[in-house]
Structures are given as C-alpha cells and as structure tokens.
Design a protein around this motif. Structure first.
Motif, PDB file in Angstrom:
ATOM      1  N   GLY A 145      41.861  38.655  49.014  1.00 12.71           N
ATOM      2  CA  GLY A 145      41.208  38.356  47.746  1.00 12.71           C
ATOM      3  C   GLY A 145      39.844  38.977  47.605  1.00 12.71           C
ATOM      4  O   GLY A 145      39.242  39.465  48.564  1.00 12.71           O
ATOM      5  N   THR A 146      39.339  38.947  46.374  1.00  3.57           N
ATOM      6  CA  THR A 146      38.017  39.505  46.078  1.00  3.57           C
ATOM      7  C   THR A 146      37.597  39.040  44.695  1.00  3.57           C
ATOM      8  O   THR A 146      38.414  38.514  43.927  1.00  3.57           O
ATOM      9  CB  THR A 146      38.037  41.045  46.135  1.00  3.57           C
ATOM     10  OG1 THR A 146      36.718  41.546  45.929  1.00  3.57           O
ATOM     11  CG2 THR A 146      38.980  41.621  45.101  1.00  3.57           C
ATOM     12  N   GLY A 147      36.325  39.248  44.367  1.00  2.00           N
ATOM     13  CA  GLY A 147      35.806  38.765  43.096  1.00  2.00           C
ATOM     14  C   GLY A 147      36.256  39.551  41.880  1.00  2.00           C
ATOM     15  O   GLY A 147      36.252  39.024  40.775  1.00  2.00           O
ATOM     16  N   GLY A 148      36.647  40.806  42.043  1.00  2.86           N
ATOM     17  CA  GLY A 148      37.057  41.628  40.911  1.00  2.86           C
ATOM     18  C   GLY A 148      38.521  41.985  41.010  1.00  2.86           C
ATOM     19  O   GLY A 148      38.962  42.589  42.002  1.00  2.86           O
ATOM     20  N   ALA A 149      39.314  41.653  40.000  1.00  4.36           N
ATOM     21  CA  ALA A 149      40.763  41.876  40.059  1.00  4.36           C
ATOM     22  C   ALA A 149      41.120  43.340  40.248  1.00  4.36           C
ATOM     23  O   ALA A 149      42.155  43.663  40.839  1.00  4.36           O
ATOM     24  CB  ALA A 149      41.421  41.326  38.789  1.00  4.36           C
ATOM     25  N   VAL A 150      40.285  44.244  39.769  1.00  4.95           N
ATOM     26  CA  VAL A 150      40.587  45.671  39.889  1.00  4.95           C
ATOM     27  C   VAL A 150      40.548  46.129  41.347  1.00  4.95           C
ATOM     28  O   VAL A 150      41.097  47.183  41.692  1.00  4.95           O
ATOM     29  CB  VAL A 150      39.604  46.504  39.026  1.00  4.95           C
ATOM     30  CG1 VAL A 150      38.204  46.499  39.642  1.00  4.95           C
ATOM     31  CG2 VAL A 150      40.110  47.920  38.826  1.00  4.95           C
ATOM     32  N   LYS A 151      39.933  45.356  42.236  1.00  3.84           N
ATOM     33  CA  LYS A 151      39.851  45.718  43.652  1.00  3.84           C
ATOM     34  C   LYS A 151      41.032  45.198  44.473  1.00  3.84           C
ATOM     35  O   LYS A 151      41.121  45.476  45.676  1.00  3.84           O
ATOM     36  CB  LYS A 151      38.551  45.183  44.255  1.00  3.84           C
ATOM     37  CG  LYS A 151      37.292  45.792  43.677  1.00  3.84           C
ATOM     38  CD  LYS A 151      36.059  45.481  44.505  1.00  3.84           C
ATOM     39  CE  LYS A 151      35.673  44.031  44.471  1.00  3.84           C
ATOM     40  NZ  LYS A 151      34.448  43.758  45.260  1.00  3.84           N
TER      41      LYS A 151
END
Length: 403
Positions: A236-242
């Motif tokens: 997971g990560t804070g920006g969906a594009v990543k």
C-alpha cells in the motif's frame, strides 16, 4: 483570484511581522546563549519524516548543549517522539498536509496563533526542513526567530534570513542535511562534515524491547520460529497511482516462496488496506500472515526481523532501510533520486517504470493527485513486470540471506 488573495495575505503577514523581524535582527547580533534553542519544522508524513532523522543525531553531536524542539504533524509524531536528540516535540495540524478540506483563510489564522505561541519560547534558530513549505517560513518570521533557514523558493524566501539556493534532483535527506549545516553556520558553528551520504548520516528508528516481544508473539502464533527467513510485502501507499497490481504481488510472492520454500511471507498495511491484503493473500500458498493493526514501532520490529522487504514507494520501505533490511521497491511518478532508499546501494534495488515501460515517457512526473477516472491513463507502476521484481528479490536474498 486565489493567487491574488495569497499575494495580498502574504504581504499582510510580512508587514505584521516587521517589528518582530527588526527585534530579531538585533537579537542575532548578541552572543549565542550557552544552551541555544533550535526549532525544526517538518510537516510531512511517515516516509519523509524517517528521512529527516539523520539531522537529529547530527545536531546533537555538533551542538550538545542545544535545546532541540521539533514541530511535526500528529500523523508522523511517532517517528521522532522517541528520538533521544529531541528535547521537546510539538505537533501541529499543518495546513496543506491534513487529508481534510480547509477554508482559504484557515492557514493564516493558524499561522498567527502558532506564531504567538512560538514567540514566547525565544528560539535562537529555526530551520524549515521542507524545501517548498512557505507556511513554515512565514511561521518562523512571525515568531520573531532571529536566524531562519530555508531554501530560496517563492513565496518563502522573503521570510528567511539564510536562504539557500535550491539544487533540484538531490535526495530528500541531502536537503535536510544541507539545511541543517546552514543552520549550524548561522549560529557561528562549523558546518556538517561532508559528504552527505548514508554511511555517515544513516536513518534512525529503533523499536523497543516491548515491540520486539509483541512481534515474537505474533510470529510464534503463526508458526514462524526464529530461524525462519521472513519476507515482508507492504503493497500500500498514500497515492493510488503508485500502486502495483494485486495479482502481480500474488504471483511474485508464490514465485519467491517456491524458490525459497522454508521462508514465510508477511503482508503488512494499514487497517484501511486490509481488504487489499486479503485480495493479495487469497492465491498465495502457504497463506501469509496478515498484519494491519500495528503501531509504527511494531512495524519497525517486523521490518528489522525480515530478511527482505518489498513494496512500492511508501514510508514503511524507508522504515525498513532504517532497520538495515534489504528492500526492493517499485517507482513510477515519484523520482527515486529524491525519494529512493537512503542506505547502502548494494542492499536496495529500485525498479522504475521508466526502465520497464517505454510507453510512459512522462515519468517521473511527481504528480500523485490523480482522480480515480484518470488512473487508467497513468499505468506506469502497474506495467512493471513480475519478472523484474522476482529477479531483484532473488539477487538480494542470495547475496544477504543465503550465504
């Protein structure tokens, strides 16, 4: 209209702070107190805060008598709260970093309030540790702090006494160290020793004994003993594009477990990411341990125990570097030259979509705020092939864990 309003409000801030700035200029000419008071401002979230930790040890080593206060967002306070170099920790819900809406005037109302509080604490030096954070520069100015260090970027520059030229495409930790070095010089002290490199200024976060005991209990309950190699995936990560593809994580995990059958896999994430972890885990055999209810310290204990950590560009991967654990990470819109691992180059492999995705020439664009309907047009991370991840993971496991 919004731009013109900001210009007008910033001019009002400048005028309102003039008496304090004049008094601060006179104070800067006086002898430095025996215990200089230093304020560090960093508004960011987990990963950026981890990359700030080297400056704390450096400051304490160079100014052992200093009283060091760090002002951070409540969302990242756990990263530095336990650091022995910090005397005081202040939290502030910085405008622009809260993941909630705010009015146009709220940043300026909060600016006035916090500046009034800081003025009573009589700091000798303040360092704005984020290069483009005008609000932090204005805060130091309104608080009447005599030495104010930051980068010479608009609209922050007029509020600084020591404005450094900004050189792009340097690592985030390099910028933190460069600003800290300038802060020492502003105090009339020697600059930090060069070069600014991970071996001289490592990331720091140490899990406690209790956190390590918690982890041991979790692993024992999952049938993982102390001799078992643990592989961690934090997808997971804070920006969906990543984000990468869930199915790709599943296939890569199975490939690694087939290659290293005695290893066990742990999937980690936030409570909000538990559904994603379940989706990835469904096709993995043997079923991985899922941990989505952890403190930062408990996560650090797991990352320290791991033989290898895999993920996208996110804070926990920086936390893994601070534990000395090898990492494989996927990059797309963010620049690995700035946000890549701050650790020994042979222990960390970055796979960029620019290398594997020639149809995405715009990377690294630096943009993360894509709407859901735009994501399909920006597949830079999703197009990274599983083989690249598996080869990188095997390289590190064979080098560091299969002697």
């Amino acid at each position: 209209m919004k731009h013109m309003l900001r210009i007008a409000l910033l001019e009002a801030v400048r005028v309102a702070g003039l008496p304090g700035a004049i008094a601060a200029r006179a104070k800067a000419q006086q002898p430095l107190p025996e215990r200089p008071r230093i304020l560090l401002i960093r508004p960011d979230h987990l990963g950026d805060m981890v990359m700030t930790t080297p400056v704390l040890d450096a400051l304490r080593a160079y100014v052992p008598t200093a009283q060091i206060t760090m002002m951070v967002g409540p969302w990242a306070a756990d990263i530095v709260a336990r650091h022995p170099a910090i005397d005081h920790l202040r939290t502030c819900a910085f405008p622009g970093f809260r993941r909630t809406a705010q009015s146009a005037l709220e940043p300026y109302t909060l600016l006035r309030q916090i500046a009034h509080e800081l003025r009573e604490e009589h700091y000798d030096l303040a360092i704005n540790l984020r290069n483009d954070f005008w609000w932090g520069a204005a805060l130091m100015y309104l608080a009447g702090i005599p030495r104010r260090v930051g980068y010479a970027l608009a609209p922050a520059e007029p509020f600084l006494t020591h404005a450094l030229p900004f050189r792009p495409h340097r690592h985030s930790t390099f910028y933190n160290l460069e600003l800290t070095s300038a802060g020492l010089e502003a105090l009339g002290l020697p600059a930090l020793e060069q070069p600014f490199a991970p071996e001289h200024y490592p990331l720091v976060f140490t899990p406690t004994t209790d956190e390590q005991c918690w982890l041991q209990t979790q692993l024992e309950q999952a049938g993982i003993d102390e001799k078992t190699e643990v592989l961690v995936i934090h997808p997971g990560t804070g920006g969906a594009v990543k984000l990468w593809r869930n199915a790709a994580w599943t296939r890569s995990a199975n490939a690694l477990l087939n290659r290293y059958p005695t290893a066990r896999l742990v999937l980690t994430g936030s409570p909000a990411e538990h559904e994603m972890l379940e989706a990835i885990a469904q096709g993995i055999e043997p079923r991985p341990l899922l941990l989505s209810q952890m403190t930062i310290g408990q996560l650090a204990a797991l990352l320290k125990r791991a033989s290898l950590v895999l993920g996208v560009d996110n804070g926990p991967l920086h936390l893994a570097v601070a534990q000395g654990t090898p990492t494989v990470r996927l990059f797309g819109p963010t620049d690995p030259a700035i946000f890549g691992p701050w650790g020994p180059a042979n222990r960390h492999i970055v796979i960029t979509s620019q290398e594997k995705c020639p149809s995405c020439p715009c990377i690294p664009c630096g943009r993360l705020d894509f709407r859901p309907d735009e994501l399909d047009e920006h597949p830079c991370v999703k197009r990274i092939p599983e083989q690249a991840i598996e080869e990188a993971a095997c390289t590190l496991l064979n080098t560091f864990c299969r002697q």
